[in-house]
Motif scaffolding. Structure first.
Motif, PDB file in Angstrom:
ATOM      1  N   TYR A 127      -4.928   9.272  12.875  1.00  0.00           N
ATOM      2  CA  TYR A 127      -3.552   8.828  12.627  1.00  0.00           C
ATOM      3  C   TYR A 127      -3.442   7.302  12.636  1.00  0.00           C
ATOM      4  CZ  TYR A 127       1.324   7.728  13.708  1.00  0.00           C
ATOM      5  OH  TYR A 127       2.575   7.177  13.698  1.00  0.00           O
ATOM      6  N   PHE A 128      -3.999   6.669  13.660  1.00  0.00           N
ATOM      7  CA  PHE A 128      -3.885   5.209  13.746  1.00  0.00           C
ATOM      8  C   PHE A 128      -4.709   4.523  12.650  1.00  0.00           C
ATOM      9  CE2 PHE A 128      -2.648   6.084  18.273  1.00  0.00           C
ATOM     10  CZ  PHE A 128      -1.354   5.595  18.141  1.00  0.00           C
ATOM     11  N   ALA A 129      -5.854   5.103  12.295  1.00  0.00           N
ATOM     12  CA  ALA A 129      -6.642   4.532  11.198  1.00  0.00           C
ATOM     13  C   ALA A 129      -5.860   4.609   9.887  1.00  0.00           C
ATOM     14  CB  ALA A 129      -7.970   5.279  11.069  1.00  0.00           C
ATOM     15  N   ALA A 130      -5.184   5.741   9.649  1.00  0.00           N
ATOM     16  CA  ALA A 130      -4.395   5.900   8.425  1.00  0.00           C
ATOM     17  C   ALA A 130      -3.196   4.958   8.424  1.00  0.00           C
ATOM     18  CB  ALA A 130      -3.933   7.351   8.296  1.00  0.00           C
ATOM     19  N   SER A 131      -2.623   4.703   9.590  1.00  0.00           N
ATOM     20  CA  SER A 131      -1.483   3.778   9.679  1.00  0.00           C
ATOM     21  C   SER A 131      -1.930   2.351   9.400  1.00  0.00           C
ATOM     22  CB  SER A 131      -0.844   3.864  11.069  1.00  0.00           C
ATOM     23  OG  SER A 131      -0.303   5.146  11.312  1.00  0.00           O
ATOM     24  N   GLU A 132      -3.085   1.973   9.939  1.00  0.00           N
ATOM     25  CA  GLU A 132      -3.565   0.597   9.793  1.00  0.00           C
ATOM     26  C   GLU A 132      -3.993   0.275   8.364  1.00  0.00           C
ATOM     27  OE1 GLU A 132      -6.518   0.657  12.806  1.00  0.00           O
ATOM     28  OE2 GLU A 132      -5.181  -0.122  14.371  1.00  0.00           O
ATOM     29  N   CYS A 133      -4.564   1.258   7.654  1.00  0.00           N
ATOM     30  CA  CYS A 133      -5.005   0.984   6.284  1.00  0.00           C
ATOM     31  C   CYS A 133      -3.895   1.218   5.256  1.00  0.00           C
ATOM     32  CB  CYS A 133      -6.223   1.836   5.940  1.00  0.00           C
ATOM     33  SG  CYS A 133      -5.873   3.583   5.659  1.00  0.00           S
ATOM     34  N   GLY A 134      -2.741   1.709   5.712  1.00  0.00           N
ATOM     35  CA  GLY A 134      -1.614   1.908   4.795  1.00  0.00           C
ATOM     36  C   GLY A 134      -1.582   3.274   4.139  1.00  0.00           C
ATOM     37  N   ARG A 139       7.933   5.950   5.945  1.00  0.00           N
ATOM     38  CA  ARG A 139       9.193   5.415   5.407  1.00  0.00           C
ATOM     39  C   ARG A 139       8.989   4.709   4.072  1.00  0.00           C
ATOM     40  NH1 ARG A 139      12.483   3.007  10.666  1.00  0.00           N
ATOM     41  NH2 ARG A 139      12.506   4.958  11.870  1.00  0.00           N
ATOM     42  N   GLY A 140       7.859   4.993   3.455  1.00  0.00           N
ATOM     43  CA  GLY A 140       7.612   4.448   2.131  1.00  0.00           C
ATOM     44  C   GLY A 140       7.067   3.045   2.113  1.00  0.00           C
ATOM     45  N   LYS A 141       6.847   2.426   3.267  1.00  0.00           N
ATOM     46  CA  LYS A 141       6.254   1.092   3.291  1.00  0.00           C
ATOM     47  C   LYS A 141       5.269   0.999   4.441  1.00  0.00           C
ATOM     48  CE  LYS A 141      10.044  -0.987   5.971  1.00  0.00           C
ATOM     49  NZ  LYS A 141      11.049  -2.075   5.986  1.00  0.00           N
TER      50      LYS A 141
END
Length: 452
Positions: A127-134, A139-141
């Motif tokens: 989850y955090f890896a996916a958040s960090e790489c975008g 929320r679309g950004k």
């Protein structure tokens, strides 16, 4: 060649693509463009060009249920036009044989992830890896680094100790309720609600992206914390006490908590300067803590905060009062003292000068100072609210519109007025903002009755 704009994408008429055309097509000024190949060999082939100039290949087809699907074929120039047409034909042939290429790819990804995501801890890493790489943008950004940092803190502090080791399918609504009740019992209502929201979002990712869960246990967990919107505005005497304490924090001792009672309150000079800037500039804690030297023009007394660092994603220009310039210059001198190479940040982290001071460090310092002064709980946002309230008071009588521009609030006006403000007022309020901040600087100096 006509085109029809839909949202942020321009769907253009078909073009018989050539190597020369693909190489020369320019990125659009905003959004992205999609160019359909008019060559029969490329039926369904699309060249997608983003605003940054990135080019990729996509094939559009229908599965056996008649649903329209899209399937990525790779990036250009890694995948040439000829290779893209070849992959396009293969994908469409597979679809005609009843094999959904996009669906098959999703199943392969899901199977691969299901092998590595067994526990809640495993999910957190992905989850955090996916958040960090975008990759994960609920929320679309793309999430800001400060947002991800806050989420990691919640995970490490509250969620991981209780739920991290559990197999994902064993995380139940009752487990989550027990965790939240424990926080509420300690008086941490706000944290309980933040933890609930964090777990909900992580399971949303597990369902929608990682495809390793089918239901969100938080759906059956109500919010348990009672939050009252803060309306704390410091009185003049409180402002004076805090300001003077920040000038000499070594004189303070902790008066609360048996373990830390009578211990000296430590607030570094850079942290003290950053907190004072919160009050002088009215900007948010992550904007001040992450201040970059390239954002500053101290000769013109302007601080330009890019949209990538603001809450609403819009660039804001902050006129700097004389007092603010003095504080920033001192912070830069402290950051450079004894260093061969300057940091990019005005407030570099103590142990890693390639990183900025964390916003949380300002919150902790204010908490310790307010406790030592026997004041009610004090947060960075309280300083922002205090300054705005004093500006709007009879003492200064500054227009709410100007205060809103200083705070970089999104305009609540609609229609033509909103268009006019957002399009033409980027610099038009600079004189009004500068005058307001200078007047607030002078009033603050009178309140604290001491040199900045």
């Amino acid at each position: 060649m006509g085109n029809t704009q839909i949202g942020h994408t321009d769907f253009m008429s078909k073009v018989r693509l050539t190597d020369r055309y693909v190489a020369s097509v320019s990125p659009p000024p905003g959004g992205r463009i999609e160019i359909f190949d008019d060559n029969p060999l490329g039926a369904g082939l699309i060249l997608r060009v983003s605003q940054t100039g990135r080019k990729s290949w996509v094939v559009r087809y229908r599965n056996e249920d008649g649903e329209q699907r899209r399937f990525s074929l790779g990036l250009y120039p890694d995948v040439s036009l000829a290779e893209a047409r070849k992959r396009c034909i293969q994908a469409r042939l597979a679809a005609s044989d009843g094999v959904d290429p996009a669906g098959a790819k999703r199943r392969r990804i899901s199977e691969r992830r299901s092998r590595i995501i067994k526990t809640f801890n495993d999910l957190s890493l992905v989850y955090f890896a996916a958040s960090e790489c975008g990759e994960w943008k609920p929320r679309g950004k793309r999430k800001r680094p400060s947002t991800i940092s806050g989420e990691k803190w919640l995970w490490t502090k509250h969620i991981k100790p209780s739920l991290g080791a559990l197999p994902l399918e064993d995380v139940t609504p009752l487990d989550i309720k027990n965790l939240l009740r424990g926080l509420v019992d300690k008086g941490q209502d706000t944290s309980a609600n933040r933890v609930r929201a964090q777990i909900r979002q992580m399971f949303n990712y597990a369902i929608l992206e990682a495809e390793v869960a089918t239901a969100n246990p938080v759906a059956r967990v109500p919010m348990m914390g009672e939050e009252t919107p803060r309306d704390r505005v410091l009185r003049d005497e409180e402002i004076r006490l805090v300001w003077r304490a920040l000038g000499d924090p070594g004189s303070l001792t902790s008066a609360q908590g048996a373990r830390r009672a009578n211990q000296r309150v430590y607030v570094s000079r850079p942290v003290a300067l950053a907190i004072k800037l919160l009050l002088l500039t009215l900007q948010r804690r992550h904007e001040v803590a992450g201040m970059l030297r390239t954002e500053l023009d101290l000769d013109q007394a302007i601080w330009a905060i890019p949209g990538s660092r603001t809450k609403n994603g819009r660039t804001t220009f902050v006129p700097l009062s004389p007092g603010a310039v003095v504080l920033i210059r001192e912070a830069i001198r402290l950051a450079d003292a004894g260093r061969d190479h300057p940091s990019a940040f005005v407030f570099p982290a103590r142990w890693d000068r390639d990183k900025a001071l964390t916003p949380a460090s300002l919150t902790r310092a204010l908490r310790d100072v307010s406790k030592a002064l026997f004041l009610p709980s004090l947060t960075p946002h309280d300083l922002r609210r205090t300054a705005a309230s004093h500006m709007a008071s009879e003492r200064l009588g500054i227009s709410p519109l100007v205060i809103g521009r200083i705070l970089n609030h999104t305009s609540e006006k609609g229609g033509a007025a909103a268009v006019t403000l957002s399009t033409y007022a980027l610099h038009d309020f600079m004189p009004e903002k500068r005058s307001a901040l200078i007047r607030w600087d002078k009033l603050l100096s009178e309140i604290v009755s001491t040199r900045l």
